[in-house]
Design an enzyme around this catalytic site. Structure first.
Site, PDB file in Angstrom:
ATOM      1  N   ASP A 165       0.821  -1.217   0.000  1.00  0.00           N
ATOM      2  CA  ASP A 165       0.000   0.000   0.000  1.00  0.00           C
ATOM      3  C   ASP A 165       0.854   1.267   0.000  1.00  0.00           C
ATOM      4  O   ASP A 165       0.311   2.373  -0.052  1.00  0.00           O
ATOM      5  CB  ASP A 165      -0.923   0.010   1.221  1.00  0.00           C
ATOM      6  CG  ASP A 165      -0.152  -0.097   2.533  1.00  0.00           C
ATOM      7  OD1 ASP A 165       0.428  -1.160   2.779  1.00  0.00           O
ATOM      8  OD2 ASP A 165      -0.126   0.889   3.298  1.00  0.00           O
ATOM      9  N   TYR A 169       0.573   3.156  14.773  1.00  0.00           N
ATOM     10  CA  TYR A 169       1.933   3.554  15.102  1.00  0.00           C
ATOM     11  C   TYR A 169       1.937   4.823  15.935  1.00  0.00           C
ATOM     12  O   TYR A 169       1.155   5.739  15.655  1.00  0.00           O
ATOM     13  CB  TYR A 169       2.750   3.849  13.834  1.00  0.00           C
ATOM     14  CG  TYR A 169       2.698   2.797  12.766  1.00  0.00           C
ATOM     15  CD1 TYR A 169       2.961   1.464  13.051  1.00  0.00           C
ATOM     16  CD2 TYR A 169       2.409   3.142  11.449  1.00  0.00           C
ATOM     17  CE1 TYR A 169       2.931   0.504  12.061  1.00  0.00           C
ATOM     18  CE2 TYR A 169       2.376   2.180  10.454  1.00  0.00           C
ATOM     19  CZ  TYR A 169       2.636   0.869  10.758  1.00  0.00           C
ATOM     20  OH  TYR A 169       2.601  -0.090   9.773  1.00  0.00           O
ATOM     21  N   LYS A 216      -0.869  -4.396  13.594  1.00  0.00           N
ATOM     22  CA  LYS A 216       0.486  -4.203  13.105  1.00  0.00           C
ATOM     23  C   LYS A 216       1.055  -2.955  13.764  1.00  0.00           C
ATOM     24  O   LYS A 216       0.427  -1.900  13.741  1.00  0.00           O
ATOM     25  CB  LYS A 216       0.478  -4.031  11.584  1.00  0.00           C
ATOM     26  CG  LYS A 216       1.819  -3.632  10.986  1.00  0.00           C
ATOM     27  CD  LYS A 216       1.648  -3.219   9.522  1.00  0.00           C
ATOM     28  CE  LYS A 216       2.938  -2.656   8.952  1.00  0.00           C
ATOM     29  NZ  LYS A 216       2.743  -2.091   7.596  1.00  0.00           N
TER      30      LYS A 216
END
Length: 293
Positions: free
Chosen positions: A30, A151, A182
């Site tokens: 992506d 993140y 993730k």
């Protein structure tokens, strides 16, 4: 035993694991919207997908338009995760992710799962968390697995790998209904072990920028496995390598707890293997066992 949820969602989660239930290797592609082309020179995204499938990658992450240029047969032994939000590196705020498609469209395209990116600490954090909640609701409605990429990243984040910040990131994903999260490596192996033991959903570690050497890359993957991560979501280190198929195959074998082939060149899967050479099998917490049971 924690309830698994709807049968269809559990079935689709199982289908993400094409090689072993004890490890998952995802290759995100992506980056094409944020950074530009991901396809090696003189190649195509269809060829890259073919190489990744042959290497033993369990799933790739792509934007919806990329599927027009990938043959369906590439997904005979590999799953499709459609990424739902994006931003470009040229934007005034590259950390501000915004939805570019919906769960229903991903289903129409044949997705096995969807993913959403959230930057904890960004100026646009409020919108991204709201979007994650909205996507999670739709995934519940359609029983589609959700991977949240969360993140610590923004103007007030000075230590993006700080264990407390990474723990906060995975908590956001779990609390808003993600099936997989993730995130970045939290600083040290003990910190990673504490993170994966506490997180109620399986953790995939982001590959991050390419390492200087392949052995350094494989050392990172070994540490992820030993620290209890379900696997890795590794993009740039794969598609920017000199030989994406060879690199992906070596990473996949570590993630799937299989012995590396002689010379590290083979992409063939060894069925029934239970360990990875020098790598100690990472612990699996209840969240992983629930998803994979």
């Amino acid at each position: 035993m924690i309830p698994q949820g709807h049968f269809a969602r559990s079935l689709r989660l199982r289908r993400l694991h094409h090689h072993t239930p004890s490890g998952l290797m995802v290759t995100p592609l992506d980056h094409s919207i944020s950074d530009g082309p991901v396809v090696p020179r003189n190649s195509s995204i269809d060829t890259l997908a073919e190489q990744l499938a042959a290497a033993g990658v369990d799933a790739i992450v792509v934007h919806k338009g990329s599927l027009r240029h990938i043959r369906p047969e590439r997904f005979a032994g590999m799953s499709l995760i459609v990424h739902l939000n994006a931003s470009t590196g040229q934007a005034p705020d590259p950390d501000a992710k915004y939805l570019v498609t919906e769960v229903e469209e991903a289903l129409r395209l044949g997705a096995d799962a969807v993913s959403v990116h959230v930057n904890l600490g960004s100026d646009d954090e409020r919108r991204q968390i709201a979007d994650l909640g909205r996507v999670s609701d739709a995934c519940d409605r359609w029983n589609l697995p959700l991977m949240a990429m969360v993140y610590p990243r923004g103007p007030r984040i000075h230590e993006p790998h700080h264990p407390e910040l990474v723990a906060h990131a995975v908590t956001i994903a779990a609390d808003l209904g993600a099936d997989l999260v993730k995130t970045v490596f939290p600083g040290s192996l003990p910190d990673l072990m504490a993170l994966t033991a506490a997180c109620p959903v399986p953790v995939l570690l982001a590959g991050g920028p390419p390492r200087a050497t392949e052995e350094g890359l494989l050392g990172f993957v070994s540490e992820a496995v030993a620290g209890g991560a379900l696997g890795v979501a590794m993009g740039r280190s794969i598609f920017q390598s000199a030989d994406p198929q060879r690199t992906a195959a070596r990473v996949a074998r570590l993630v799937h707890r299989l012995p590396d082939a002689p010379g590290g060149a083979s992409a063939e899967t060894v069925e029934g293997a239970d360990t990875v050479g020098h790598v100690t099998r990472g612990h699996q917490h209840d969240g992983q066992q629930t998803v994979l049971a």
